[in-house]
Design an enzyme around this catalytic site. Structure first.
Site, PDB file in Angstrom:
ATOM      1  N   ASP A  75       0.594  -1.105  -0.072  1.00 41.43           N
ATOM      2  CA  ASP A  75       0.281   0.149  -0.054  1.00 41.43           C
ATOM      3  C   ASP A  75       1.034   1.457   0.110  1.00 41.43           C
ATOM      4  O   ASP A  75       2.094   0.956  -0.171  1.00 41.43           O
ATOM      5  CB  ASP A  75      -0.750  -0.179   0.994  1.00 41.43           C
ATOM      6  CG  ASP A  75      -0.297  -1.036   2.340  1.00 41.43           C
ATOM      7  OD1 ASP A  75       1.054  -0.231   2.780  1.00 41.43           O
ATOM      8  OD2 ASP A  75      -0.918  -1.428   3.149  1.00 41.43           O
ATOM      9  N   ASP A  77       1.059   4.968   1.325  1.00 38.21           N
ATOM     10  CA  ASP A  77       1.506   6.329   2.541  1.00 38.21           C
ATOM     11  C   ASP A  77       1.543   7.055   2.428  1.00 38.21           C
ATOM     12  O   ASP A  77       2.624   7.675   1.533  1.00 38.21           O
ATOM     13  CB  ASP A  77       1.376   5.212   3.892  1.00 38.21           C
ATOM     14  CG  ASP A  77       0.768   4.760   4.723  1.00 38.21           C
ATOM     15  OD1 ASP A  77      -0.187   4.608   4.264  1.00 38.21           O
ATOM     16  OD2 ASP A  77       1.941   3.841   5.826  1.00 38.21           O
ATOM     17  N   ASP A 150      11.761   3.980  11.469  1.00 36.08           N
ATOM     18  CA  ASP A 150      11.871   3.004  12.606  1.00 36.08           C
ATOM     19  C   ASP A 150      13.306   3.013  11.517  1.00 36.08           C
ATOM     20  O   ASP A 150      14.677   2.769  12.468  1.00 36.08           O
ATOM     21  CB  ASP A 150      12.189   1.602  12.735  1.00 36.08           C
ATOM     22  CG  ASP A 150      10.518   0.738  11.851  1.00 36.08           C
ATOM     23  OD1 ASP A 150      10.345   1.770  10.837  1.00 36.08           O
ATOM     24  OD2 ASP A 150       9.367   0.645  11.840  1.00 36.08           O
TER      25      ASP A 150
HETATM   26  P1  ATP Z   1       4.750  -3.118   5.414  1.00 35.23           P
HETATM   27  O1  ATP Z   1       5.042  -3.336   3.665  1.00 35.23           O
HETATM   28  O2  ATP Z   1       4.587  -4.170   5.860  1.00 35.23           O
HETATM   29  O3  ATP Z   1       3.302  -2.400   5.210  1.00 35.23           O
HETATM   30  P2  ATP Z   1       6.001  -0.690   5.953  1.00 35.23           P
HETATM   31  O4  ATP Z   1       7.774  -0.375   5.951  1.00 35.23           O
HETATM   32  O5  ATP Z   1       4.775   0.131   5.507  1.00 35.23           O
HETATM   33  O6  ATP Z   1       5.444  -2.104   5.116  1.00 35.23           O
HETATM   34  P3  ATP Z   1       4.088  -0.490   8.224  1.00 35.23           P
HETATM   35  O7  ATP Z   1       3.948  -0.983   9.712  1.00 35.23           O
HETATM   36  O8  ATP Z   1       2.623  -0.398   6.932  1.00 35.23           O
HETATM   37  O9  ATP Z   1       4.516  -1.114   7.747  1.00 35.23           O
HETATM   38  O10 ATP Z   1       4.285   1.230   8.764  1.00 35.23           O
HETATM   39  C1  ATP Z   1       4.648   2.003   7.518  1.00 35.23           C
HETATM   40  C2  ATP Z   1       6.027   3.152   7.962  1.00 35.23           C
HETATM   41  O11 ATP Z   1       5.794   3.682   9.345  1.00 35.23           O
HETATM   42  C3  ATP Z   1       7.121   2.204   8.272  1.00 35.23           C
HETATM   43  O12 ATP Z   1       7.362   2.423   6.956  1.00 35.23           O
HETATM   44  C4  ATP Z   1       8.124   2.806   8.656  1.00 35.23           C
HETATM   45  O13 ATP Z   1       8.141   3.913   8.412  1.00 35.23           O
HETATM   46  C5  ATP Z   1       6.700   3.927  10.053  1.00 35.23           C
HETATM   47  N1  ATP Z   1       6.768   3.144  11.652  1.00 35.23           N
HETATM   48  C6  ATP Z   1       5.940   1.469  11.086  1.00 35.23           C
HETATM   49  N2  ATP Z   1       5.854   1.580  12.521  1.00 35.23           N
HETATM   50  C7  ATP Z   1       7.000   1.661  13.051  1.00 35.23           C
HETATM   51  C8  ATP Z   1       7.094   1.930  14.696  1.00 35.23           C
HETATM   52  N3  ATP Z   1       6.624   0.959  15.421  1.00 35.23           N
HETATM   53  N4  ATP Z   1       8.275   2.657  14.682  1.00 35.23           N
HETATM   54  C9  ATP Z   1       8.963   3.904  14.013  1.00 35.23           C
HETATM   55  N5  ATP Z   1       8.534   3.498  13.033  1.00 35.23           N
HETATM   56  C10 ATP Z   1       7.525   3.187  12.259  1.00 35.23           C
HETATM   57 MG    MG Z   2       2.485  -0.234   4.853  1.00 31.88          MG
END
Ligand code: ATP
Ligand code: MG
Length: 459
Positions: A75, A77, A150
């Site tokens: 997705d 964001d 993160d």
């Molecule tokens: P995925 O493809 O699995 O969705 P993602 O990187 O988009 O991976 P998400 O959990 O959707 O992961 O989170 C979106 C973004 O928000 C991450 O890329 C990161 O920048 C930030 N983020 C999410 N959870 C945390 C956390 N626990 N601590 C710090 N930053 C976070």
């Molecule tokens: Mg995500």
């Protein structure tokens, strides 16, 4: 100073504010491998509209990371300096979500783009006695927003209008080096939010990157901090991990980081129980395969596979002790769920789905015309059938049973009759009687009650 002193007395570590590059590095997206045709219009248009209204707007997080890795993002964001109210005014089809920290869902047909306002992680944020941040809801600058994320590879901002990547933490360099690196001081970041330890395992498995030594070093010691995180969040992150398409690798990664032990009972079972290994291994390999094929994985199905061995052992024991098969199955399910619920609670709705899949299993063994046709017509037949096939693949049910049902589903009515005539419908009953088990009591519960299959008969 006093705050630092008190923090130290309480065993908290003070946070050295992780410094972002004062000026972000910038890169041309297409030169770094972004294929603009992969970007959905919804994400580009959201950024465009925000920028036309005078705000900053970038695609951020996993979407950018995956684009740069040549993977298909799950997705997209968007991060902006507009407040949620300002965002909502720009998009007719949008709504504000969340109370504590508001974000905006912008709707494009069936797609939703999540838009969040840049957030800061305050240096003096309120924490619990282990350093876990309890509030993280203050708006901030873009550089602050980058710093509270993160991993460096998760903190890249892509402007699809200008085709520009902004990089405050050398995430592009880490992508090239195939390195997973936590922003700031890893131990502090894990204390702020222990869930990040699980995320380290998930992203390492997903990307195949090397975890930078400083990022993995504190995990072993800090692993027990997961206990302090509300169970619903641990569950959500576990679900993400299991549905990532890299479930097996992620679990092995958890194990090698010392994260599984004693902290998620589910994982102890999966990784350390010899009898559980084959079934769960087959189930997770199957799950990863389904994700690779773009199929969905329902949480109920997933957790039904993960806890099946627990149910199975209890079911077998009860039947061996002379209990009727169906009531024994129900008690076994209750007991396995109770034990699991004490540690990591699974939402009621998901538990309902798991239970349904499990109690339907004995019904596959009853192959009389009435029972077989009723079963196929059941609303949850497909999930229960997939589960049964998995059991066959893992040696937990006879291959013949799976093959028979697969033929039965595809067959026309004549062929079904023939299959029913050939099926060993009465074998189950005779076998149980020889063992001297009692007949099921007439009040045996639910839809599984029309069969008497003992669990061992399936093997
Ligand atoms: P995925 O493809 O699995 O969705 P993602 O990187 O988009 O991976 P998400 O959990 O959707 O992961 O989170 C979106 C973004 O928000 C991450 O890329 C990161 O920048 C930030 N983020 C999410 N959870 C945390 C956390 N626990 N601590 C710090 N930053 C976070
Ligand atoms: Mg995500």
């Amino acid at each position: 100073m006093i705050r630092k002193l008190i923090g130290r007395l309480l065993g908290r570590k003070t946070r050295p504010a992780p410094l972002a590059n004062a000026e972000p590095r910038s890169y041309q997206g297409t030169a770094e491998g972004v294929r603009r045709e992969e970007l959905p219009k919804s994400a580009t248009r959201t950024c465009e509209a925000l920028q036309q209204a005078g705000f900053k707007a970038f695609i951020v997080g996993g979407g950018v990371r995956d684009l740069l890795l040549g993977l298909k993002p799950k997705d997209f964001d968007v991060a902006t300096d507009a407040t949620p109210e300002e965002v909502r005014k720009i998009f007719r089809r949008s709504r504000i979500i969340g109370r504590r920290f508001q974000i905006v869902h912008v709707l494009f047909g069936r797609e939703t783009i999540e838009v969040s306002t840049f957030r800061a992680l305050q240096a003096d944020a309120e924490t619990d006695e282990h350093g876990r941040v309890l509030r993280d809801n203050v708006w901030g600058s873009q550089a602050e927003d980058a710093t509270r994320r993160d991993f460096t590879i998760n903190a890249l901002y892509y402007d699809p209008v200008a085709d520009l990547i902004l990089d405050y933490h050398d995430g592009v360099r880490d992508l090239h080096r195939r390195t997973l690196r936590m922003i700031g001081d890893p131990a502090t970041r894990y204390r702020e939010d222990p869930i990040r330890m699980l995320r380290t395992a998930r992203f390492a498995a997903k990307t195949g990157f090397t975890i930078e030594p400083a990022t993995s070093a504190p995990i072993r010691e800090l692993a027990p901090l997961i206990h302090n995180v509300p169970s619903a969040r641990v569950f959500d992150e576990m679900l993400k991990l299991l549905q990532s398409g890299h479930a097996l690798d992620s679990l092995h990664q958890l194990r090698s980081e010392g994260l599984h032990h004693g902290l998620l009972p589910l994982l102890d079972v999966i990784l350390e129980q010899p009898d559980g290994a084959r079934f769960v291994h087959t189930a997770l390999a199957n799950t990863d395969q389904r994700v690779a094929e773009g199929k969905s994985i329902s949480p109920g199905f997933l957790f039904a596979t993960l806890l099946w061995q627990q149910v199975r052992v209890r079911w077998d024991a009860r039947v061996a002790a002379g209990e009727n098969s169906i009531p024994a199955l129900h008690s076994a399910i209750d007991s396995a769920l109770d034990e699991q619920g004490e540690k990591l609670s699974i939402q009621k709705r998901i538990v309902g789905d798991m239970r349904e899949i499990w109690v339907m299993q004995p019904r596959f063994e009853k192959r009389s015309p009435g029972a077989a046709n009723r079963l196929v017509a059941h609303l949850r037949f497909r999930a229960a059938y997939d589960f049964m096939i998995l059991r066959c693949d893992a040696g937990d049910a006879p291959a013949e049973l799976g093959a028979w049902w697969t033929r039965f589903i595809d067959a026309g009515s004549d062929a079904r009759e023939e299959l029913l005539a050939q099926a060993p419908a009465g074998a189950v009953k005779r076998k149980r009687r020889r063992r001297g088990a009692r007949k099921p009591s007439g009040k045996a519960q639910t839809e599984g009650a029309d069969t008497q299959a003992a669990p061992n008969d399936a093997e």
